[in-house]
Enzyme design. Structure first.
Site, PDB file in Angstrom:
ATOM      1  N   HIS A   1       0.848  -1.317  -0.132  1.00  0.00           N
ATOM      2  CA  HIS A   1       0.079  -0.084   0.045  1.00  0.00           C
ATOM      3  C   HIS A   1       0.989   1.202  -0.031  1.00  0.00           C
ATOM      4  CE1 HIS A   1      -3.440  -2.757   0.529  1.00  0.00           C
ATOM      5  NE2 HIS A   1      -4.020  -1.932  -0.194  1.00  0.00           N
TER       6      HIS A   1
ATOM      7  N   GLU B   1     -12.009 -10.171  -6.100  1.00  0.00           N
ATOM      8  CA  GLU B   1     -10.724 -10.158  -5.920  1.00  0.00           C
ATOM      9  C   GLU B   1     -10.080 -11.594  -5.124  1.00  0.00           C
ATOM     10  OE1 GLU B   1      -9.230  -6.776  -3.247  1.00  0.00           O
ATOM     11  OE2 GLU B   1     -11.211  -6.930  -2.231  1.00  0.00           O
TER      12      GLU B   1
ATOM     13  N   ASP C   1      -5.272  -8.087  -5.056  1.00  0.00           N
ATOM     14  CA  ASP C   1      -5.430  -9.045  -4.318  1.00  0.00           C
ATOM     15  C   ASP C   1      -5.737 -10.626  -5.389  1.00  0.00           C
ATOM     16  OD1 ASP C   1      -5.178  -8.616  -1.498  1.00  0.00           O
ATOM     17  OD2 ASP C   1      -6.535  -7.125  -1.683  1.00  0.00           O
TER      18      ASP C   1
END
Ligand code: PEP
Ligand code: MG
Length: 571
Positions: free
Chosen positions: A188, A430, A454
């Protein structure tokens, strides 16, 4: 430090030249090592830390000629905060109550930050970041952490790791590039670095650069190299390269506002992935049409306490108001995995990416989820909203989330609150379960958004942040390509909108393939939007032979096929 060349994995394109700031900022590990004394001793340590923090700032001010007027103002503001009786007393009170000194500083900072963020005046709202900076400076002094100045211009941040919240605080005006040891293309903090337009490399052995603070660095995210302390000739040649890159970027930016329409007339919506309303200016400038993913967890990660309905509504409303009527897809809380959050007090887990995360937490903490849904619904009066639920695995989860959404709407109707009755309700696809169940899921939602970050991790059973197995982490792997096709087909067959908001959506190589699969929207870091839009404009929607791509057995085959199209200029 003498000339040193480091190699890493490029995350974003581009080249940048600047001055190294070597960061060693791991507050958590220093806090773990902190040995407290008694209350009087702790108060004395805090007062000393405060004094040392002021001395630092006085020293910076004394080098006045190196500072811009704006920087001088910021430092004056920080000195004022360090003298603020309310702020100091709030920390001392907690220390006296027995809360550890580091935690007392963090708590007071969080409270003051929240207070500033809740103010009507924009100038005062912006002071929330100053409080965090000041608090961190005092914390560093208390913990005896080495001081690294992130002040200056044209900075190349070199660090083992930078936590997402810290990355979010780096100014685009000052930082040009980020060179990290840890992190992967889809961790992230790296996603944030990319969205800020920083030239970014990961997987770099930064221990070899620990003496590089203040040296010149040339960062090339085309070949993955970082040259520290280059020789003069090398520096001059690189400056030319930077100029050419800027020229190319300028050309793409000049066309950023034009729609992404393929040669045969297929229009693809290019939207923005953002972490907050502040990024909307850049998103519009880069030609993004609305938002395909607002990661709301950053609202939660920043805060000591759960953000209340008022605070959340203000953030969602600000986003919608800045979108010029374009659809904004706001994702409900996707905390867990690599995103920690002090206000939720989550237990450490053996396998956080397979654990208590995202919708699983929301359906467990229904009050918290309801507050977010109510805030979203209230904000819908100010624009075109899509609500998106992450990490959906089962029809039951969709039904439960939808039931809470309906319940929240009913409550608000009862309270006489005006909102848009046409809010779109969608999910992220995902997980492998969402691939297998896509046709069923499509019956219950208005849209799918494919989260490749993901989807790759779960399809390939490979941790998205683990460099050791990064060779398996590839969205061009046929297993992933076929999964994407299955989702897209199920969505299209059901007549719902299908978008993608994982990092694959911002890859120019992938654009013709995704167009051939019929995707309606690609959502990405605004910094890459002009390039992707330009790529779509040079393609036909049927340039990719889909049957052929779906028959490939290796990621290399898929990649080479798409590269072949690019090089032939077929698209
Ligand atoms: C994804 O998984 O592709 C996605 C966009 O969500 P995140 O990266 O926040 O997990
Ligand atoms: Mg995800």
């Amino acid at each position: 430090m003498g000339r040193t060349v480091l190699m890493g994995t490029p995350v974003s394109g581009g080249v940048a030249m600047g001055v190294v700031r070597y960061l060693d900022v791991d507050y958590d590990s220093f806090i773990k090592e902190y040995i407290p004394t008694d209350k009087d001793g702790e108060l004395a340590r805090f007062v000393l830390a405060l004094k040392n923090a002021k001395a630092d700032l006085d020293e910076i001010l004394s080098e006045g000629e190196k500072l811009s007027a704006e920087e001088e103002d910021i430092i004056d503001m920080h000195l004022m905060l360090l003298d603020d009786v309310g702020f100091i007393e709030a920390i001392k009170r907690r220390i006296k109550e027995g809360l550890g000194t580091p935690a007392s500083i963090q708590k007071a900072v969080a409270d003051f930050k929240n207070m500033f963020e809740g103010m009507d005046d924009e100038y005062l709202r912006d002071r929330a970041n100053d409080v965090v900076d000041v608090g961190n400076r005092v914390l560093r002094k208390l913990l005896g952490m080495p001081e690294t100045k992130v002040e200056g211009e044209n900075l190349v941040i070199v660090a083992k790791d930078v936590e997402p919240a810290l990355m979010a605080g780096f100014s685009e005006d000052k930082v040009k590039a980020v060179v990290l040891e840890n992190g992967s293309k889809t961790s992230h903090s790296v996603i944030i670095a990319k969205s800020k337009g920083f030239v970014t490399l990961v997987g770099v052995d930064v221990s070899k650069a620990s003496e590089s603070d203040g040296c010149t660095a040339l960062v090339d995210a085309k070949d993955g190299s970082v040259v520290i302390s280059p020789d003069k000739g090398e520096e001059d040649a690189f400056a030319k390269k930077c100029e050419e890159y800027e020229k190319e970027a300028g050309y793409l930016a000049s066309r950023a506002g034009d729609p992404a329409v393929s040669l045969d007339g297929r229009r693809i919506k290019v939207a923005a992935n953002v972490a907050g309303p502040d990024e909307m200016g850049k998103a519009a400038q880069m030609g993004c049409e609305g938002v395909g993913l607002y990661r709301t967890e950053f609202l939660f990660m920043d805060s000591e306490d759960l953000p209340d309905e008022e605070k959340q509504t203000a953030a969602y409303r600000a986003l919608l108001a800045k979108a010029g009527g374009n659809l904004c897809i706001i994702r409900t809380l996707d905390i867990g995995g690599d995103k920690k959050c002090r206000c939720l007090d989550l237990m450490p887990e053996e396998n956080p990416f397979l654990g208590y995360r995202a919708v699983r937490i929301c359906l467990d903490k229904k009050d918290m989820f309801k507050t977010q849904l109510r805030s979203l619904i209230k904000a819908s009066a100010f624009g075109k909203l899509g609500i998106m639920i992450p990490m959906i695995d089962t029809v039951t989860e969709i039904k439960e989330a939808k039931a809470l959404f309906e319940e929240a709407k009913k409550e608000l109707r009862g309270e006489g609150v005006a909102f848009d009755e046409e809010i779109l309700f969608g999910i992220m696809t995902e997980t492998p379960a969402s691939v297998m169940m896509a046709a069923d899921f499509a019956k219950y939602v208005d849209f799918f958004s494919i989260g490749t970050n993901d989807l790759v991790q779960y399809t390939m059973a490979v941790d998205r942040g683990n460099g050791l197995v990064a060779y398996l982490y590839d969205y061009f792997d046929p297993a992933v390509v076929r999964a994407i096709y299955t989702i897209a087909k199920a969505g299209k067959d059901a007549g719902i909108m299908v978008g993608m908001c994982g990092e694959m959506a911002g890859d120019v190589l992938a654009a013709p393939l995704l167009m051939a699969m019929g995707l309606d929207e690609l959502s990405m870091s605004p910094s890459v939007a002009p390039e992707v839009k330009e790529r779509i404009r040079t393609c036909r929607s049927d340039d990719v032979d889909l049957d052929k791509v779906l028959s490939f057995e290796t990621a290399k085959d898929v990649r080479e096929y798409l590269e072949g199209l690019l090089n032939k200029g077929t698209c």
